[in-house]
Scaffold this motif. Structure first.
Motif, short mmCIF file in Angstrom:
data_model
loop_
_atom_site.label_atom_id
_atom_site.label_comp_id
_atom_site.label_asym_id
_atom_site.label_seq_id
_atom_site.Cartn_x
_atom_site.Cartn_y
_atom_site.Cartn_z
N VAL A 127 5.26 0.58 7.47
CA VAL A 127 4.49 -0.09 8.52
C VAL A 127 4.03 -1.43 7.98
O VAL A 127 3.46 -1.49 6.88
CB VAL A 127 3.27 0.75 8.95
CG1 VAL A 127 2.45 0.01 10.01
CG2 VAL A 127 3.70 2.11 9.47
N THR A 128 4.30 -2.51 8.71
CA THR A 128 3.97 -3.83 8.19
C THR A 128 3.71 -4.81 9.33
O THR A 128 4.16 -4.60 10.46
CB THR A 128 5.12 -4.37 7.31
OG1 THR A 128 4.75 -5.64 6.78
CG2 THR A 128 6.40 -4.53 8.10
N ASN A 129 2.96 -5.86 9.02
CA ASN A 129 2.80 -6.97 9.96
C ASN A 129 3.55 -8.20 9.47
O ASN A 129 3.29 -9.32 9.91
CB ASN A 129 1.31 -7.30 10.15
CG ASN A 129 0.66 -7.79 8.86
OD1 ASN A 129 1.25 -7.70 7.79
ND2 ASN A 129 -0.54 -8.32 8.97
N TYR A 130 4.46 -7.98 8.54
CA TYR A 130 5.26 -9.05 7.95
C TYR A 130 6.41 -9.38 8.91
O TYR A 130 7.34 -8.60 9.07
CB TYR A 130 5.81 -8.53 6.62
CG TYR A 130 6.17 -9.56 5.59
CD1 TYR A 130 6.23 -10.92 5.88
CD2 TYR A 130 6.47 -9.17 4.29
CE1 TYR A 130 6.55 -11.84 4.92
CE2 TYR A 130 6.80 -10.08 3.30
CZ TYR A 130 6.84 -11.42 3.63
OH TYR A 130 7.17 -12.33 2.67
N ILE A 146 0.85 -1.19 0.00
CA ILE A 146 0.00 0.00 0.00
C ILE A 146 0.88 1.24 0.00
O ILE A 146 1.60 1.50 0.97
CB ILE A 146 -0.93 0.02 1.24
CG1 ILE A 146 -1.70 -1.30 1.36
CG2 ILE A 146 -1.88 1.21 1.17
CD1 ILE A 146 -2.52 -1.40 2.64
N GLY A 147 0.83 1.98 -1.08
CA GLY A 147 1.55 3.25 -1.15
C GLY A 147 0.59 4.39 -0.87
O GLY A 147 -0.42 4.53 -1.56
N VAL A 148 0.85 5.19 0.16
CA VAL A 148 -0.07 6.25 0.56
C VAL A 148 0.53 7.61 0.25
O VAL A 148 1.75 7.80 0.26
CB VAL A 148 -0.41 6.16 2.07
CG1 VAL A 148 -1.10 4.85 2.37
CG2 VAL A 148 0.83 6.31 2.93
N ILE A 191 -5.62 10.81 4.10
CA ILE A 191 -4.74 9.76 3.61
C ILE A 191 -5.48 8.90 2.60
O ILE A 191 -6.60 8.46 2.83
CB ILE A 191 -4.23 8.90 4.78
CG1 ILE A 191 -3.42 9.77 5.75
CG2 ILE A 191 -3.37 7.76 4.26
CD1 ILE A 191 -2.94 9.03 6.96
N ARG A 192 -4.81 8.65 1.46
CA ARG A 192 -5.39 7.80 0.43
C ARG A 192 -4.39 6.73 0.01
O ARG A 192 -3.18 6.95 0.04
CB ARG A 192 -5.79 8.64 -0.79
CG ARG A 192 -6.96 9.56 -0.55
CD ARG A 192 -7.19 10.48 -1.73
NE ARG A 192 -6.06 11.38 -1.93
CZ ARG A 192 -6.05 12.40 -2.78
NH1 ARG A 192 -7.11 12.64 -3.52
NH2 ARG A 192 -5.01 13.19 -2.89
N ALA A 193 -4.91 5.58 -0.37
CA ALA A 193 -4.06 4.52 -0.90
C ALA A 193 -3.81 4.82 -2.37
O ALA A 193 -4.59 4.43 -3.23
CB ALA A 193 -4.74 3.16 -0.72
N ASP A 194 -2.74 5.52 -2.65
CA ASP A 194 -2.47 5.97 -4.01
C ASP A 194 -2.05 4.82 -4.92
O ASP A 194 -2.34 4.82 -6.11
CB ASP A 194 -1.37 7.04 -4.00
CG ASP A 194 -1.24 7.75 -5.33
OD1 ASP A 194 -2.04 8.66 -5.59
OD2 ASP A 194 -0.35 7.36 -6.11
N ARG A 208 2.83 -0.99 4.29
CA ARG A 208 2.40 0.35 3.89
C ARG A 208 3.59 1.30 3.88
O ARG A 208 4.32 1.39 4.86
CB ARG A 208 1.33 0.87 4.86
CG ARG A 208 0.69 2.16 4.41
CD ARG A 208 -0.30 2.66 5.45
NE ARG A 208 0.36 3.38 6.52
CZ ARG A 208 -0.26 3.86 7.60
NH1 ARG A 208 -1.55 3.68 7.73
NH2 ARG A 208 0.40 4.50 8.53
N MET A 209 3.77 2.02 2.78
CA MET A 209 4.88 2.96 2.64
C MET A 209 4.36 4.30 2.14
O MET A 209 3.48 4.34 1.28
CB MET A 209 5.94 2.42 1.67
CG MET A 209 7.08 3.41 1.37
SD MET A 209 8.24 2.82 0.11
CE MET A 209 9.10 1.55 1.02
N ASN A 210 4.90 5.39 2.70
CA ASN A 210 4.54 6.71 2.20
C ASN A 210 5.52 7.15 1.12
O ASN A 210 6.56 6.52 0.91
CB ASN A 210 4.48 7.73 3.34
CG ASN A 210 5.80 7.82 4.10
OD1 ASN A 210 6.88 7.71 3.52
ND2 ASN A 210 5.71 8.01 5.41
N PHE A 211 5.20 8.24 0.44
CA PHE A 211 6.02 8.66 -0.69
C PHE A 211 7.36 9.25 -0.25
O PHE A 211 8.32 9.26 -1.03
CB PHE A 211 5.25 9.65 -1.56
CG PHE A 211 4.33 8.98 -2.53
CD1 PHE A 211 4.84 8.20 -3.56
CD2 PHE A 211 2.95 9.11 -2.42
CE1 PHE A 211 3.99 7.57 -4.46
CE2 PHE A 211 2.10 8.48 -3.31
CZ PHE A 211 2.62 7.70 -4.33
#
Length: 592
Positions: free
Chosen positions: A533-536, A357-359, A365-368, A431-434
């Motif tokens: 952010v991850t649950n991996y 998920i790239g936000v 906040i949007r899932a871009d 999830r990663m931001n730009f």
């Protein structure tokens, strides 16, 4: 979506049937304790339960995790993990990438289209619903049309002509009321003594004040939706019977013995004249000859209920409704959990699905960018599915784009949409931001990429100013962000952007999975720690990265969610083709 609705209908139908059977068994007791009016409205509880699909999430037991295991379940990447990644990646050959769009694989996908028993039942139910609804409405409208042609409007003392239209017609034998928004009182074209007319008006106006016609329409709707359930017809019949009895008791509540006899004589007179069958969605004082004896018995034995009894009757009704709704919600939750377990169960220990998920950095906040990576260790393959940000997701009857589901920063809504709505199993997410994306590209020294078109776009609200020239060039972090976010100039809209994103990711893998980037491990680790952010679990990441050692880049397959772009209520949505997606998921994103 249709299959999910049908499954919800089956659950509410089952709960409603159990509740209806219980009320039938208890009817002799409840009728005596609470009265016929309570019994009449108690059936509404069954109707509500059968038309109110709810889900009640029960707390799940948290499995015990040993302290040493907790250290390995941290949600950030460690230097050891990244070292393992780079060490294993160096053996991957850099060769041409063979990408596939869903359109190119349509022929193979269509070969595996099949409908299960549940699918067939779903469509049979839908066809039955449409037939039942159509037949009922046509019969009702035909009756109204015939009445309007073969009747005259008259004035009737005690009737407000602005609220109720009174008509006299030869098409009926006994008085009745019909109509949803504009009720009509229909009187037979015969001479009715004034005393009898007064009792008739009292009876029909009581129906009007209690909105009994609305109740009957609601019962018809439930009966239509649950046409396959015998209890739906039983409940409708009970409502019709209890409707007249409770109306009788309401009318005679303040009458003396002489007036009650006059009222009953009026009913007898009307019944003796009745030759036609009861009409749909109407109230009728002489609707059923077989109920006369019971109605008269109830009138003679009627007693006024105390306030305490009325209080307990209301409490009992609320308890029954609450328990029924709770049971329906729990069953729905368990059914969804079983579907999820079934879907996730198809992803074995030899396959891992990770949702990327790239936000963006906007206030909302949007899932871009959304991509699902599926690592198959059984055949040493990697499949990538891009999910357009405009993908239509319908929740609680509201249409929404999947990108906007995490407006409050909760990625779980995105995961639920992919798992439940798209029916694609998800094991982990990242999830990663730009900001992290830009910094990682800069640390790696940029990516050489052939920009397909001139890209010019300005959005001051997001502080986004894109200016890229067409052609082969080195993209730094800022330019790479602009490339993957640009979508205004593609003929296919967001789908064009998705294709460019896939091409860029493949170039990134080809160019940067190399041992020469070992020196940048510390910087990469810091960026992942700050912006991912991850649950991996770290241990799982290390295991999966080792599996990448056996995968050739040219064997990586990329897909786009199958569907079409449609305009709905002034906004463009990407509407998924459920049939193609189901086949694609079974082929590439679950292990058979």
């Amino acid at each position: 979506m249709l299959l999910q609705i049908f499954q919800a209908i089956l659950i509410t139908s089952a709960v409603g049937s159990v509740l209806a059977a219980l009320l039938l068994l208890l009817k002799p007791i409840t009728k005596r304790c609470f009265g016929s009016a309570w019994q009449y409205y108690a059936w509404a509880i069954v109707l509500i339960v059968m038309m109110l699909p709810v889900t009640i999430r029960l707390p799940q037991a948290v499995p015990y995790t040993a302290p040493n295991d907790l250290l390995n379940m941290q949600q950030t990447f460690t230097e050891e993990t990244i070292q393992t990644k780079v060490k294993n990646v160096q053996q991957i050959p850099i060769s041409a990438v063979n990408t596939k769009s869903i359109g190119q694989s349509t022929v193979n996908v269509l070969k595996d289209i099949s409908f299960g028993i549940m699918d067939m039942m779903c469509y049979v139910w839908l066809i039955g619903l449409m037939l039942m609804l159509g037949i009922n409405i046509i019969r009702y409208l035909t009756f109204l049309q015939a009445i309007c042609k073969n009747s005259v409007i008259i004035s009737c003392p005690g009737i407000d002509a602005d609220k109720i239209i009174t008509r006299k017609t030869s098409m009926i034998d006994a008085p009745l009321m019909v109509g949803f928004f504009k009720p009509m009182l229909l009187l037979p074209d015969i001479e009715i003594p004034e005393e009898n007319l007064n009792y008739i008006l009292l009876h029909e106006l009581t129906h009007y004040k209690r909105h009994d016609l609305w109740y009957k329409w609601f019962a018809m709707l439930v009966n239509t939706v649950h046409w396959f359930n015998p209890f739906a017809y039983i409940v409708s019949g009970q409502i019709d019977e209890d409707c007249e009895i409770s109306c009788d008791l309401s009318v005679v509540a303040n009458m003396d013995e002489k007036e009650q006899k006059g009222y009953m004589n009026t009913i007898l007179t009307l019944v003796s004249r009745t030759r036609t069958s009861p009409k749909l969605f109407t109230t009728a004082m002489a609707s059923n000859k077989n109920q006369i004896k019971r109605r008269f018995t109830m009138i003679k034995n009627a007693t006024k209920k105390s306030k305490l009894t009325m209080f307990f009757s209301v409490i009992t009704a609320c308890i029954i409704l609450g328990v029924a709704v709770f049971a329906s919600g729990v069953l729905s939750d368990k059914a969804q959990a079983q579907d999820l377990d079934k879907a996730q169960g198809m992803v074995t220990e030899n396959q891992t699905n990770i949702l990327l998920i790239g936000v963006d950095g906007s206030e909302r906040i949007r899932a871009d960018t959304l991509m699902l990576l599926s690592l198959n260790r059984e055949n040493n393959s990697l499949a990538v599915l891009s999910i357009p940000r405009d993908t239509l997701i319908t929740t609680d009857g509201q249409d929404n784009k999947i990108a906007y589901l995490m407006a409050d920063g909760d990625e779980q809504k995105i995961i639920d949409a992919v798992t439940n709505d798209l029916q694609i199993p998800v094991n982990y997410y990242a999830r990663m931001n730009f900001e992290g994306f830009r910094n990682i590209i800069d640390i790696l020294g940029g990516v050489e990429f052939n920009v397909p078109v001139d890209m010019l776009y300005d959005d001051p609200a997001q502080d986004l100013h894109i200016s890229l020239k067409k052609g082969l060039q080195i993209l730094d972090g800022v330019k790479a962000e602009h490339l993957v976010r640009y979508r205004a100039g593609y003929a296919e809209g967001d789908i064009g952007r998705v294709r460019v994103q896939q091409s860029f990711i493949m170039e990134l893998i080809k160019q940067k999975f190399d041992t020469k980037y070992l020196a940048e491990i510390s910087k990469l680790h810091n960026e992942f720690s700050k912006n991912v952010v991850t649950n991996y679990p770290s241990v799982k990441i290390a295991q999966d990265i080792k599996a990448l050692d056996k995968i050739n880049v040219k064997d990586i397959e990329t897909y786009i969610l199958p569907g079409t772009t449609e305009l709905r209520q002034g906004a463009y949505y990407f509407v998924v083709n459920d049939t193609e997606l189901k086949s694609l998921t079974e082929q590439k994103f679950v292990l058979k």
